[in-house]
Scaffold this motif. Structure first.
Motif, PDB file in Angstrom:
ATOM      1  N   SER A 288       7.736   3.474   7.947  1.00 33.34           N
ATOM      2  CA  SER A 288       6.353   3.167   7.551  1.00 33.34           C
ATOM      3  C   SER A 288       6.177   3.159   6.041  1.00 33.34           C
ATOM      4  O   SER A 288       5.338   2.432   5.510  1.00 33.34           O
ATOM      5  CB  SER A 288       5.395   4.183   8.157  1.00 33.34           C
ATOM      6  OG  SER A 288       5.395   4.088   9.556  1.00 33.34           O
ATOM      7  N   LEU A 289       6.960   3.972   5.346  1.00 34.23           N
ATOM      8  CA  LEU A 289       6.875   4.054   3.892  1.00 34.23           C
ATOM      9  C   LEU A 289       7.815   3.064   3.202  1.00 34.23           C
ATOM     10  O   LEU A 289       8.001   3.118   1.988  1.00 34.23           O
ATOM     11  CB  LEU A 289       7.173   5.483   3.421  1.00 34.23           C
ATOM     12  CG  LEU A 289       6.147   6.528   3.857  1.00 34.23           C
ATOM     13  CD1 LEU A 289       6.668   7.930   3.570  1.00 34.23           C
ATOM     14  CD2 LEU A 289       4.810   6.297   3.174  1.00 34.23           C
ATOM     15  N   CYS A 290       8.407   2.170   4.002  1.00 38.23           N
ATOM     16  CA  CYS A 290       9.312   1.136   3.474  1.00 38.23           C
ATOM     17  C   CYS A 290      10.503   1.737   2.730  1.00 38.23           C
ATOM     18  O   CYS A 290      10.910   1.254   1.675  1.00 38.23           O
ATOM     19  CB  CYS A 290       8.547   0.155   2.579  1.00 38.23           C
ATOM     20  SG  CYS A 290       7.178  -0.656   3.400  1.00 38.23           S
TER      21      CYS A 290
ATOM     22  N   ALA B 255       0.830  -1.204   0.000  1.00 39.87           N
ATOM     23  CA  ALA B 255       0.000   0.000   0.000  1.00 39.87           C
ATOM     24  C   ALA B 255       0.867   1.257   0.000  1.00 39.87           C
ATOM     25  O   ALA B 255       0.597   2.219  -0.722  1.00 39.87           O
ATOM     26  CB  ALA B 255      -0.932  -0.009   1.207  1.00 39.87           C
ATOM     27  N   ALA B 256       1.935   1.242   0.806  1.00 36.34           N
ATOM     28  CA  ALA B 256       2.835   2.391   0.868  1.00 36.34           C
ATOM     29  C   ALA B 256       3.554   2.594  -0.459  1.00 36.34           C
ATOM     30  O   ALA B 256       3.724   3.724  -0.921  1.00 36.34           O
ATOM     31  CB  ALA B 256       3.841   2.212   1.995  1.00 36.34           C
ATOM     32  N   LEU B 257       3.982   1.491  -1.094  1.00 35.01           N
ATOM     33  CA  LEU B 257       4.653   1.588  -2.385  1.00 35.01           C
ATOM     34  C   LEU B 257       3.710   2.149  -3.438  1.00 35.01           C
ATOM     35  O   LEU B 257       4.092   3.007  -4.235  1.00 35.01           O
ATOM     36  CB  LEU B 257       5.182   0.221  -2.812  1.00 35.01           C
ATOM     37  CG  LEU B 257       5.924   0.166  -4.145  1.00 35.01           C
ATOM     38  CD1 LEU B 257       7.136   1.088  -4.101  1.00 35.01           C
ATOM     39  CD2 LEU B 257       6.349  -1.243  -4.459  1.00 35.01           C
ATOM     40  N   THR B 258       2.473   1.705  -3.434  1.00 34.80           N
ATOM     41  CA  THR B 258       1.480   2.222  -4.374  1.00 34.80           C
ATOM     42  C   THR B 258       1.288   3.714  -4.163  1.00 34.80           C
ATOM     43  O   THR B 258       1.255   4.488  -5.116  1.00 34.80           O
ATOM     44  CB  THR B 258       0.135   1.478  -4.194  1.00 34.80           C
ATOM     45  OG1 THR B 258       0.360   0.090  -4.412  1.00 34.80           O
ATOM     46  CG2 THR B 258      -0.912   2.008  -5.156  1.00 34.80           C
ATOM     47  N   LEU B 259       1.192   4.121  -2.890  1.00 31.85           N
ATOM     48  CA  LEU B 259       1.038   5.534  -2.571  1.00 31.85           C
ATOM     49  C   LEU B 259       2.240   6.335  -3.061  1.00 31.85           C
ATOM     50  O   LEU B 259       2.089   7.410  -3.640  1.00 31.85           O
ATOM     51  CB  LEU B 259       0.866   5.704  -1.069  1.00 31.85           C
ATOM     52  CG  LEU B 259       0.704   7.131  -0.555  1.00 31.85           C
ATOM     53  CD1 LEU B 259      -0.598   7.735  -1.081  1.00 31.85           C
ATOM     54  CD2 LEU B 259       0.693   7.133   0.959  1.00 31.85           C
TER      55      LEU B 259
END
Length: 107
Positions: free
Chosen positions: A87-89, A11-15
């Motif tokens: 959190s954003l990897c 989800a973070a990668l998509t964001l």
């Protein structure tokens, strides 16, 4: 429903990918913002925008009203910024981000 860490990273990668697409108006970065964060190094709009975007993406992920401000405080040197990076990897970029913070913040 609970998200596992892989789903959260996805989800973070998509964001992050959505945020990387140029918008109709560029992400606004100003010197006033730079100095209000008590940054004492060299103002570099590209570096400042990169660090600021991390806080922006983190806010968009969690929708916590004060998170954006806490992430940026003390020129990106707080534990909130580090938490946002995690959190954003973006943990694989920590060394590069630390160099950016050193350059604009002169910690």
């Amino acid at each position: 429903m609970h998200l596992n860490s892989l789903q959260l990273c996805t989800a973070a990668l998509t964001l992050a990918l959505v945020a990387a697409v140029p918008a109709s108006t560029p992400h606004h970065v100003s010197r006033r913002s730079f100095f209000s964060l008590e940054c004492k190094g060299v103002f570099d709009a590209a570096i400042f925008a990169r660090l600021d975007r991390i806080c922006d993406d983190c806010y968009n992920l969690f929708r916590e009203p004060q998170l954006y401000t806490l992430c940026r405080s003390d020129c990106f040197t707080t534990l909130f910024f580090k938490g946002c990076v995690e959190s954003l990897c973006l943990s694989d970029e920590v060394e590069e981000l630390d160099l950016m913070i050193d350059f604009i913040g002169k910690r």
